[in-house]
Design a protein around this motif. Sequence first.
Motif, PDB file in Angstrom:
ATOM      1  N   THR A  62       8.614  -5.889  -8.967  1.00 52.71           N
ATOM      2  CA  THR A  62      10.001  -5.456  -9.125  1.00 52.71           C
ATOM      3  C   THR A  62      10.817  -5.819  -7.889  1.00 52.71           C
ATOM      4  N   PRO A  63      11.892  -6.599  -8.044  1.00 54.33           N
ATOM      5  CA  PRO A  63      12.699  -6.972  -6.874  1.00 54.33           C
ATOM      6  C   PRO A  63      13.743  -5.898  -6.557  1.00 54.33           C
ATOM      7  N   TRP A  64      14.033  -5.719  -5.293  1.00 49.02           N
ATOM      8  CA  TRP A  64      15.118  -4.851  -4.863  1.00 49.02           C
ATOM      9  C   TRP A  64      15.532  -5.260  -3.457  1.00 49.02           C
ATOM     10  N   GLN A  65      16.611  -4.703  -2.991  1.00 44.93           N
ATOM     11  CA  GLN A  65      17.134  -5.059  -1.667  1.00 44.93           C
ATOM     12  C   GLN A  65      17.228  -3.820  -0.803  1.00 44.93           C
ATOM     13  N   VAL A  66      16.715  -3.916   0.402  1.00 40.63           N
ATOM     14  CA  VAL A  66      16.840  -2.820   1.355  1.00 40.63           C
ATOM     15  C   VAL A  66      18.305  -2.678   1.748  1.00 40.63           C
ATOM     16  N   ASP A  67      18.811  -1.461   1.667  1.00 38.63           N
ATOM     17  CA  ASP A  67      20.217  -1.200   1.997  1.00 38.63           C
ATOM     18  C   ASP A  67      20.285   0.092   2.800  1.00 38.63           C
ATOM     19  N   SER A  68      20.609  -0.014   4.065  1.00 32.48           N
ATOM     20  CA  SER A  68      20.617   1.152   4.949  1.00 32.48           C
ATOM     21  C   SER A  68      21.607   2.221   4.499  1.00 32.48           C
ATOM     22  N   GLU A  69      22.634   1.825   3.761  1.00 33.46           N
ATOM     23  CA  GLU A  69      23.649   2.790   3.326  1.00 33.46           C
ATOM     24  C   GLU A  69      23.248   3.523   2.054  1.00 33.46           C
ATOM     25  N   LYS A  70      22.190   3.082   1.394  1.00 35.96           N
ATOM     26  CA  LYS A  70      21.783   3.705   0.131  1.00 35.96           C
ATOM     27  C   LYS A  70      20.388   4.308   0.195  1.00 35.96           C
ATOM     28  N   MET A  71      19.808   4.385   1.363  1.00 34.68           N
ATOM     29  CA  MET A  71      18.445   4.885   1.489  1.00 34.68           C
ATOM     30  C   MET A  71      18.376   6.386   1.238  1.00 34.68           C
ATOM     31  N   ALA A  72      17.211   6.821   0.746  1.00 34.67           N
ATOM     32  CA  ALA A  72      17.001   8.241   0.481  1.00 34.67           C
ATOM     33  C   ALA A  72      16.693   9.022   1.753  1.00 34.67           C
ATOM     34  N   ALA A  73      16.380   8.322   2.831  1.00 30.38           N
ATOM     35  CA  ALA A  73      15.977   8.958   4.081  1.00 30.38           C
ATOM     36  C   ALA A  73      17.116   9.758   4.709  1.00 30.38           C
ATOM     37  N   LEU A  74      16.734  10.622   5.657  1.00 29.56           N
ATOM     38  CA  LEU A  74      17.724  11.405   6.393  1.00 29.56           C
ATOM     39  C   LEU A  74      18.720  10.504   7.111  1.00 29.56           C
ATOM     40  N   PRO A 122      15.772  -8.788   0.971  1.00 24.87           N
ATOM     41  CA  PRO A 122      15.237  -8.701  -0.394  1.00 24.87           C
ATOM     42  C   PRO A 122      13.721  -8.527  -0.350  1.00 24.87           C
ATOM     43  N   VAL A 123      13.209  -7.586  -1.131  1.00 20.62           N
ATOM     44  CA  VAL A 123      11.776  -7.290  -1.153  1.00 20.62           C
ATOM     45  C   VAL A 123      11.303  -7.168  -2.597  1.00 20.62           C
ATOM     46  N   GLN A 124       9.992  -7.045  -2.773  1.00 20.20           N
ATOM     47  CA  GLN A 124       9.405  -6.860  -4.095  1.00 20.20           C
ATOM     48  C   GLN A 124       8.375  -5.744  -4.028  1.00 20.20           C
ATOM     49  N   GLY A 125       8.354  -4.918  -5.088  1.00 18.55           N
ATOM     50  CA  GLY A 125       7.362  -3.856  -5.192  1.00 18.55           C
ATOM     51  C   GLY A 125       8.002  -2.486  -5.164  1.00 18.55           C
ATOM     52  N   ARG A 126       7.870  -1.745  -6.281  1.00 22.60           N
ATOM     53  CA  ARG A 126       8.463  -0.406  -6.362  1.00 22.60           C
ATOM     54  C   ARG A 126       7.447   0.568  -6.942  1.00 22.60           C
ATOM     55  N   VAL A 127       7.464   1.773  -6.433  1.00 26.04           N
ATOM     56  CA  VAL A 127       6.702   2.871  -7.024  1.00 26.04           C
ATOM     57  C   VAL A 127       7.531   3.437  -8.165  1.00 26.04           C
ATOM     58  N   LEU A 128       7.000   3.382  -9.382  1.00 24.52           N
ATOM     59  CA  LEU A 128       7.732   3.856 -10.554  1.00 24.52           C
ATOM     60  C   LEU A 128       7.397   5.300 -10.893  1.00 24.52           C
ATOM     61  N   LYS A 129       6.247   5.776 -10.432  1.00 28.12           N
ATOM     62  CA  LYS A 129       5.830   7.128 -10.773  1.00 28.12           C
ATOM     63  C   LYS A 129       4.826   7.598  -9.726  1.00 28.12           C
ATOM     64  N   LEU A 131       7.752   0.757   3.587  1.00 26.29           N
ATOM     65  CA  LEU A 131       6.371   0.529   4.002  1.00 26.29           C
ATOM     66  C   LEU A 131       5.584  -0.258   2.949  1.00 26.29           C
ATOM     67  N   LEU A 132       5.586   0.192   1.718  1.00 20.45           N
ATOM     68  CA  LEU A 132       4.800  -0.467   0.678  1.00 20.45           C
ATOM     69  C   LEU A 132       5.345  -1.856   0.352  1.00 20.45           C
ATOM     70  N   ALA A 133       6.649  -1.947   0.134  1.00 19.72           N
ATOM     71  CA  ALA A 133       7.225  -3.240  -0.258  1.00 19.72           C
ATOM     72  C   ALA A 133       6.991  -4.306   0.804  1.00 19.72           C
ATOM     73  N   LEU A 134       7.100  -3.951   2.068  1.00 22.51           N
ATOM     74  CA  LEU A 134       6.896  -4.921   3.139  1.00 22.51           C
ATOM     75  C   LEU A 134       5.432  -5.331   3.248  1.00 22.51           C
ATOM     76  N   THR A 135       4.517  -4.361   3.167  1.00 17.56           N
ATOM     77  CA  THR A 135       3.109  -4.692   3.345  1.00 17.56           C
ATOM     78  C   THR A 135       2.531  -5.435   2.142  1.00 17.56           C
ATOM     79  N   LEU A 136       3.159  -5.332   0.995  1.00 16.59           N
ATOM     80  CA  LEU A 136       2.726  -6.141  -0.141  1.00 16.59           C
ATOM     81  C   LEU A 136       2.874  -7.632   0.153  1.00 16.59           C
ATOM     82  N   ASN A 137       3.740  -7.993   1.101  1.00 14.31           N
ATOM     83  CA  ASN A 137       3.852  -9.394   1.509  1.00 14.31           C
ATOM     84  C   ASN A 137       2.547  -9.916   2.101  1.00 14.31           C
ATOM     85  N   LEU A 138       1.765  -9.035   2.730  1.00 14.42           N
ATOM     86  CA  LEU A 138       0.481  -9.448   3.280  1.00 14.42           C
ATOM     87  C   LEU A 138      -0.482  -9.861   2.174  1.00 14.42           C
TER      88      LEU A 138
END
Length: 405
Positions: free
Chosen positions: A368-380, A390-397, A316-323
């Motif tokens: 911060t760059p990162w890549q969305v990966d459906s096999e490594k997501m924290a979600a259920l 490829p997206v940019q923006g990470r919550v560090l804390k 959600l955050l990384a995608l909307t930062l594109n706006l």
Amino acid sequence: MSGVNILNGRLVLPGQAEPQSGHIHIIGERIAEVGRAEPIAETIDAENLVVAPGIIDLGVFATDKPAFRFGGITRAALMPDQSPVHDDPATIRFAARKGKPDFWVHPLAAATKDLDGKHMAEIALMKQAGALGVATGRRWIDDSGLMLRLMQYCAMLDMPLFVHAEDAGLAGKAVATNSTNATILGLPSAAPIAEELAIQRDLLLAAESGAHLHIRQVTTKRGLDLVRLAKQRGARITCGITPAHLFLSDTALIGFRTFARLSPPLRGETDRLAGIAAVADGTIDVIASGHDPRGPEDKRLPFADAAPGMAGAETLLALTLNLVRDGVISMGKLFELLSGNPAKILNLNAGRIAPGHEADLIFIDPDTPWQVDSEKMAALAGNTPFDKLPVQGRVLKTMKGGQIL
């Protein structure tokens, strides 16, 4: 000597388009002061980071704490489409306690018993149990008489009513929007008027009843035009959209990618661009993740048989930062859409960096760059239509109630 100082951060403040350099002083669970530090026992250095209010995700279908933590979501309004359905005080109380203390769930009460669309649920009792809003769930209530009574009741109780805008009589079993792509793929499809007709009826009933109507997702140009006009006339209405409908069109269905099987379905490019324009001009009040994790048993099926939904919390955050990067909206406006407006709709003392508000904060490196990966997501489940993007923006804390998680 008490509390916490957050030093040197770039603060996303109410009424400010761009982050402002400054400090935050926190005592207990609340923000005590913004703009200067006090002598205290603990400091957090936020240099080079954007400090923003924690995201309030308005309308998720699962309590998925690892995914929420990754995405900077500190609170979420939980849809009543659960097992069992949240249509009584006991299920509401249980859901409200589920994530505490490090994550707060705000359950929405089912508008009708078992979400059957026929018999009104005990909404007043569920409000007493902790429900902050009422929702029709994944379906539209086609009985206009029932819908009017429901809105009148919500107006009396001062509770927002969350609706799914899709006339089932027109949508039928459609899984796509009428288009060349749907025809080529041979998918059951429906015209966008299924959304527009539902919105028009509910706007009329909301005006008649005085209810606060929240249309959870508006995804068509004509639907957005209807909402825009109603707001100009002073209607008590808010609406939302998801990143999927802002950044994807129905071309994403090519290849029968069931991760792109959503409800409402993905629209054409004209509707997608209208959504971005509606974010820019303020017609849209909320961008939510639509978080609905679905496992292989729901998605590894023929497209028409697959369950709708996407895992959206982590992106959600990384995608909307594109706006923001594209100049559509400012960083301040983005967090109105992600945090401030959801807090207003739910009447929460959160979603803003201001004295007296809950100290729910996220520390972001927007580059911060990162890549969305459906096999490594924290979600259920990793059912994201943005897999491998490829997206940019990470919550560090993340800070919840003055405590770093």
